[in-house]
Motif scaffolding. Structure first.
Motif, mmCIF file in Angstrom:
data_model
loop_
_atom_site.group_PDB
_atom_site.id
_atom_site.type_symbol
_atom_site.label_atom_id
_atom_site.label_comp_id
_atom_site.label_asym_id
_atom_site.label_seq_id
_atom_site.Cartn_x
_atom_site.Cartn_y
_atom_site.Cartn_z
ATOM 1 N N THR A 132 0.833 -1.196 0.000
ATOM 2 C CA THR A 132 0.000 0.000 0.000
ATOM 3 C C THR A 132 0.881 1.264 0.000
ATOM 4 O OG1 THR A 132 -0.080 -0.041 2.409
ATOM 5 C CG2 THR A 132 -1.807 -1.238 1.231
ATOM 6 N N LYS A 133 0.166 2.391 -0.121
ATOM 7 C CA LYS A 133 0.895 3.669 -0.147
ATOM 8 C C LYS A 133 1.576 3.983 1.188
ATOM 9 C CE LYS A 133 -1.958 5.900 -3.664
ATOM 10 N NZ LYS A 133 -2.809 7.084 -3.965
ATOM 11 N N GLY A 134 0.998 3.497 2.248
ATOM 12 C CA GLY A 134 1.562 3.773 3.554
ATOM 13 C C GLY A 134 1.187 5.161 4.064
ATOM 14 N N PHE A 135 1.850 5.574 5.069
ATOM 15 C CA PHE A 135 1.538 6.866 5.694
ATOM 16 C C PHE A 135 1.943 7.987 4.752
ATOM 17 C CE2 PHE A 135 2.778 10.452 8.491
ATOM 18 C CZ PHE A 135 1.538 10.686 9.069
ATOM 19 N N LEU A 136 0.952 8.832 4.386
ATOM 20 C CA LEU A 136 1.161 9.981 3.501
ATOM 21 C C LEU A 136 1.735 9.577 2.151
ATOM 22 C CD1 LEU A 136 2.589 12.588 6.038
ATOM 23 C CD2 LEU A 136 0.238 12.322 5.236
ATOM 24 N N GLY A 137 1.505 8.317 1.779
ATOM 25 C CA GLY A 137 1.977 7.865 0.474
ATOM 26 C C GLY A 137 3.468 7.813 0.336
ATOM 27 N N LEU A 138 4.172 7.534 1.448
ATOM 28 C CA LEU A 138 5.641 7.559 1.433
ATOM 29 C C LEU A 138 6.254 6.167 1.302
ATOM 30 C CD1 LEU A 138 6.206 10.191 4.260
ATOM 31 C CD2 LEU A 138 6.222 10.533 1.781
ATOM 32 N N ASN A 139 5.422 5.168 1.087
ATOM 33 C CA ASN A 139 5.954 3.810 0.939
ATOM 34 C C ASN A 139 6.557 3.667 -0.459
ATOM 35 O OD1 ASN A 139 6.598 1.133 1.096
ATOM 36 N ND2 ASN A 139 4.508 0.411 1.456
ATOM 37 N N TYR A 140 7.855 3.576 -0.508
ATOM 38 C CA TYR A 140 8.539 3.509 -1.803
ATOM 39 C C TYR A 140 8.236 2.198 -2.526
ATOM 40 C CZ TYR A 140 11.871 0.281 0.303
ATOM 41 O OH TYR A 140 12.455 -0.803 0.896
ATOM 42 N N GLN A 141 7.912 1.126 -1.752
ATOM 43 C CA GLN A 141 7.599 -0.151 -2.401
ATOM 44 C C GLN A 141 6.320 -0.052 -3.252
ATOM 45 O OE1 GLN A 141 7.436 -3.109 0.679
ATOM 46 N NE2 GLN A 141 9.672 -3.162 0.945
ATOM 47 N N TYR A 142 5.362 0.738 -2.769
ATOM 48 C CA TYR A 142 4.123 0.930 -3.547
ATOM 49 C C TYR A 142 4.434 1.581 -4.884
ATOM 50 C CZ TYR A 142 -0.369 2.807 -5.015
ATOM 51 O OH TYR A 142 -1.472 3.138 -5.744
ATOM 52 N N TRP A 143 5.258 2.658 -4.826
ATOM 53 C CA TRP A 143 5.565 3.368 -6.060
ATOM 54 C C TRP A 143 6.441 2.526 -6.988
ATOM 55 C CZ3 TRP A 143 2.391 7.088 -6.739
ATOM 56 C CH2 TRP A 143 1.844 7.766 -5.656
ATOM 57 N N LEU A 144 7.313 1.723 -6.422
ATOM 58 C CA LEU A 144 8.106 0.839 -7.272
ATOM 59 C C LEU A 144 7.245 -0.257 -7.911
ATOM 60 C CD1 LEU A 144 11.337 0.363 -5.091
ATOM 61 C CD2 LEU A 144 11.090 1.701 -7.189
ATOM 62 N N THR A 145 6.190 -0.673 -7.191
ATOM 63 C CA THR A 145 5.340 -1.755 -7.724
ATOM 64 C C THR A 145 4.261 -1.231 -8.666
ATOM 65 O OG1 THR A 145 5.682 -2.997 -5.697
ATOM 66 C CG2 THR A 145 3.845 -3.675 -7.091
ATOM 67 N N TRP A 146 3.530 -0.185 -8.244
ATOM 68 C CA TRP A 146 2.371 0.285 -9.016
ATOM 69 C C TRP A 146 2.583 1.624 -9.696
ATOM 70 C CZ3 TRP A 146 -0.198 -3.863 -9.361
ATOM 71 C CH2 TRP A 146 -0.333 -4.734 -8.292
ATOM 72 N N GLY A 147 3.745 2.210 -9.505
ATOM 73 C CA GLY A 147 3.957 3.508 -10.137
ATOM 74 C C GLY A 147 3.960 3.433 -11.647
ATOM 75 N N LEU A 148 4.484 2.358 -12.184
ATOM 76 C CA LEU A 148 4.519 2.197 -13.644
ATOM 77 C C LEU A 148 3.206 1.639 -14.196
ATOM 78 C CD1 LEU A 148 8.125 0.732 -13.991
ATOM 79 C CD2 LEU A 148 7.374 3.095 -14.309
ATOM 80 N N HIS A 149 2.287 1.234 -13.324
ATOM 81 C CA HIS A 149 0.982 0.673 -13.774
ATOM 82 C C HIS A 149 -0.132 1.310 -12.963
ATOM 83 C CE1 HIS A 149 3.362 -2.401 -15.828
ATOM 84 N NE2 HIS A 149 4.009 -2.602 -14.668
ATOM 85 N N PRO A 150 -0.351 2.596 -13.119
ATOM 86 C CA PRO A 150 -1.343 3.277 -12.262
ATOM 87 C C PRO A 150 -2.778 2.818 -12.509
ATOM 88 C CG PRO A 150 -0.603 4.729 -14.016
ATOM 89 C CD PRO A 150 0.267 3.497 -14.096
ATOM 90 N N ASN A 151 -3.092 2.328 -13.733
ATOM 91 C CA ASN A 151 -4.473 1.927 -14.047
ATOM 92 C C ASN A 151 -4.762 0.470 -13.699
ATOM 93 O OD1 ASN A 151 -5.132 4.475 -15.096
ATOM 94 N ND2 ASN A 151 -4.277 3.929 -17.097
ATOM 95 N N TYR A 152 -3.754 -0.261 -13.325
ATOM 96 C CA TYR A 152 -3.971 -1.690 -13.062
ATOM 97 C C TYR A 152 -4.916 -1.922 -11.888
ATOM 98 C CZ TYR A 152 -2.973 -6.634 -12.341
ATOM 99 O OH TYR A 152 -3.098 -7.995 -12.176
ATOM 100 N N PRO A 153 -4.758 -1.241 -10.759
ATOM 101 C CA PRO A 153 -5.701 -1.487 -9.650
ATOM 102 C C PRO A 153 -7.123 -1.069 -9.966
ATOM 103 C CG PRO A 153 -3.683 -0.476 -8.852
ATOM 104 C CD PRO A 153 -3.656 -0.354 -10.342
ATOM 105 N N LYS A 154 -7.317 -0.136 -10.901
ATOM 106 C CA LYS A 154 -8.663 0.342 -11.224
ATOM 107 C C LYS A 154 -9.398 -0.568 -12.211
ATOM 108 C CE LYS A 154 -7.131 5.146 -10.698
ATOM 109 N NZ LYS A 154 -7.005 6.450 -11.366
ATOM 110 N N THR A 155 -8.662 -1.357 -12.961
ATOM 111 C CA THR A 155 -9.261 -2.176 -14.023
ATOM 112 C C THR A 155 -9.490 -3.602 -13.519
ATOM 113 O OG1 THR A 155 -8.046 -0.880 -15.651
ATOM 114 C CG2 THR A 155 -9.045 -2.920 -16.416
ATOM 115 N N ASP A 156 -10.743 -4.045 -13.606
ATOM 116 C CA ASP A 156 -11.093 -5.393 -13.164
ATOM 117 C C ASP A 156 -10.663 -6.381 -14.251
ATOM 118 O OD1 ASP A 156 -12.092 -7.645 -12.061
ATOM 119 O OD2 ASP A 156 -14.128 -6.899 -11.763
ATOM 120 N N LEU A 157 -9.651 -7.176 -13.968
ATOM 121 C CA LEU A 157 -9.098 -8.121 -14.930
ATOM 122 C C LEU A 157 -9.428 -9.571 -14.600
ATOM 123 C CD1 LEU A 157 -5.559 -6.536 -15.388
ATOM 124 C CD2 LEU A 157 -7.575 -6.241 -16.823
#
Length: 260
Positions: free
Chosen positions: A52-77
């Motif tokens: 997850t984004k974590g506190f104030l969106g500072l979790n770098y793992q979230y951005w490394l995982t979903w930063g390049l695929h911002p629409n993936y969580p929104k699209t039901d696959l």
């Protein structure tokens, strides 16, 4: 003896170490588990996209995982989602099955219609027609079986009709009508035309029977008149006038002798 015991203990220790070395520890990755649940059957829940984004969106793992695929969580696959490929495939299969059943019903209807039309059109099965079995076969039975037309007539009437050619004429007419009837029952035609042919020939046959009966009655009457005329012209007993008889008595005697 001691060496044997020592050897067995060594073998036991080696086998225990081998079993321990082959034991695999089951590793559970919650991220993979969530993804498997999403793709198979569970709800496409955006809250379970880890990390997850974590506190104030500072979790770098979230951005490394979903930063390049911002629409993936929104699209039901999910394959079984409302618009998923597996759902569409199942709907397509159901639609194709309904179409197949509709085509099959249509083909069965065409087949039954074709069989019904063939049964009414083919001459080979025309004698199984219910109307023929219930009505026309009985009406045409004397014509089909060629019953003797002079049946029930006296020998004098039979000889007279044969001598003047009336019997030959009647047989020719009945044979021609029988040939037409046989053609109507064996020729391939639609049922309506066949029934109309039966009706037309039945009218002709009834007229022919009426004419034949009239000719037989006339023959009987003619033979009776001829017999009476022969007896009148050549009386077997001469009529002798007796004295004292009136004219009325004489006329009665003449009429009585003419009836003999």
């Amino acid at each position: 003896m001691k060496s044997r015991i020592f050897l067995l203990l060594c073998l036991a220790i080696c086998s225990l170490q081998q079993v321990k070395a082959q034991t695999v520890k089951y590793q559970t990755d919650q991220h993979i588990v969530n993804q498997q649940e999403r793709m198979v059957h569970k709800q496409w829940d955006r809250k379970k996209f880890t990390p997850t984004k974590g506190f104030l969106g500072l979790n770098y793992q979230y951005w490394l995982t979903w930063g390049l695929h911002p629409n993936y969580p929104k699209t039901d696959l999910r394959p079984l989602s409302v618009s998923g490929p597996q759902t569409q495939r199942l709907l397509l299969v159901a639609a194709m099955k309904n179409t197949e059943e509709a085509y099959k019903k249509h083909v069965d209807t065409l087949r039954n219609t074709a069989l019904g039309e063939m049964a009414g059109y083919a001459g080979a099965v025309s004698l199984t027609d219910p109307l023929w079995q219930l009505y026309y076969r009985k009406e045409f039975q004397p014509l089909i079986e060629q019953i003797d037309p002079l049946q029930g007539s006296t020998p004098e009437v039979q000889n007279y009709l044969t001598r003047i050619g009336v019997l030959e004429w009647y047989r020719e007419e009945t044979q021609a009508l029988a040939q037409r009837l046989n053609s109507a029952t064996t020729t391939n035609m639609d049922r309506g035309s066949r029934i109309m042919s039966y009706h037309s020939m039945l009218e002709e046959y009834r007229k022919l029977l009426a004419t034949w009966e009239a000719k037989k009655q006339r023959a009987v009457l003619y033979l009776k008149v001829s017999k009476v005329n022969a007896q009148v012209k050549e009386p077997s007993e001469p009529i002798v006038a007796q004295p004292g008889r009136t004219d009325r008595q004489i006329v009665d005697d003449i009429l009585r002798k003419s009836k003999l």
